[in-house]
Design an enzyme around this catalytic site. Structure first.
Site: not given
Ligand code: NAP
Length: 278
Positions: A48, A53, A78, A111
């Site tokens: 994704d 980004y 997106k 998006h």
């Molecule tokens: N459509 C939208 O508007 C939108 C908005 C936000 C995000 N997104 C997408 O959704 C994806 C995921 O969302 P997100 O990045 O906001 O949050 P997330 O995936 O819920 O959490 C990511 C965070 O958790 C940590 N993490 C990952 N695996 C872990 C584990 N097993 N144990 C403990 N901590 C862990 C990561 O740190 P480390 O990297 O240090 O492991 C990072 O800081 C984004 O990367 C993006 O592609 C889309």
């Protein structure tokens, strides 16, 4: 290293989407290239990204470096608000496809609805045209509320394949999930593990994790899978890449599912897409 085969769900357009993928925000081009290659090596197939980004070039390099057949990959990106127009969407596609180095995109999303601009229905018509031309295999939206989705249905009669929204046990989005289910829209969860924050330390989560000898992140990701959602956890860490993928060899019982869903803090806890967008 353990290679995992990720189950899929069928989208209304036809393609199958893996139920777990790799989020890439806020990885840089260089980081994305490394992490995407590592992720594909252990079985991730869905990646994704987004124009916003600024890492589509790195994601594309990682996809090629991994040497996985293009037909096995599920590339999601997106586009931003400036492309909300029936013809403009074709230019958004061209930009992303060029940066990614692909000739088609598996899933292209609006998006944010940016309702103040009032052009997301035009953008939707542009996506429908791209799908008809075979340039994208599936089309969808992100951060759409029921009212935004209803407008797409009323004005075009075409439901999105996917709505990607902020969703985890603290913001479990019951209304949006059931709206999607009623209209054949697969719900995809962003911030599926709550950005690695307090959710993973909540006693309801850690209690289940200890009992099942799993990590808190695995328990939460399994909750998404059992709800029929698609989750895209982001990590830049190779050990966590594997940890987050290893969620297909255990099950949560009904009481655990209910205990996690009960952590919901309501819609006010979610980013308000009537107010925020780009
Ligand atoms: N459509 C939208 O508007 C939108 C908005 C936000 C995000 N997104 C997408 O959704 C994806 C995921 O969302 P997100 O990045 O906001 O949050 P997330 O995936 O819920 O959490 C990511 C965070 O958790 C940590 N993490 C990952 N695996 C872990 C584990 N097993 N144990 C403990 N901590 C862990 C990561 O740190 P480390 O990297 O240090 O492991 C990072 O800081 C984004 O990367 C993006 O592609 C889309």
């Amino acid at each position: 290293m353990e290679i995992v085969s990720v189950p899929t769900l069928s989208l209304s357009s036809g393609p199958k989407i893996p139920v777990l993928g790799l989020g890439t925000y806020p990885l840089t081009d260089g980081e994305s290239e490394r992490v995407v290659e590592q992720a594909l090596a252990i079985g991730y197939r869905l990646v994704d990204t987004a124009e916003n980004y600024r890492n589509e070039v790195g994601v594309g390099r990682g996809l090629r470096a991994a040497g996985v057949d293009r037909s096995e990959l599920f590339v999601t990106t997106k586009f931003n608000a400036k492309w909300h127009g029936e013809d403009l969407v074709a230019r958004a596609f061209e930009g992303s496809a060029e940066r990614l180095g692909v000739d088609y995109i598996d899933l292209l999303l609006i998006h944010w609805p940016n309702p103040e601009q009032n052009r997301y229905v035009d953008a939707w018509r542009g996506l429908i045209a791209l799908r008809e031309q075979g340039l994208v295999r599936a089309i969808g939206v992100s951060n759409f509320k029921p009212a935004h989705l209803q407008r797409l249905l009323d004005e075009t009669g075409v439901a999105p394949d996917v709505n990607q929204i902020q969703l985890n046990p603290l913001v479990s989005r019951e209304e949006l999930r059931s709206f999607g289910a009623r209209h054949g829209v697969v719900t995809e969860s962003w911030s599926p593990i709550g950005k690695g924050g307090e959710l993973l330390e909540h006693p309801a989560v850690t209690g289940i994790a200890e009992r099942l000898v799993r990590t808190p992140a695995q328990v939460v990701l399994r909750w998404h899978v059992q709800l029929g959602l698609v989750a895209i956890p982001k990590t830049g860490n190779p050990r966590r890449l594997q940890e987050n993928l290893n969620v297909f060899d255990f099950e949560l019982e009904g009481a655990d599912m209910r205990a996690l869903t009960a952590l919901d803090r309501g819609e006010d806890h979610a980013v308000d897409s009537d107010e925020f967008g780009h």
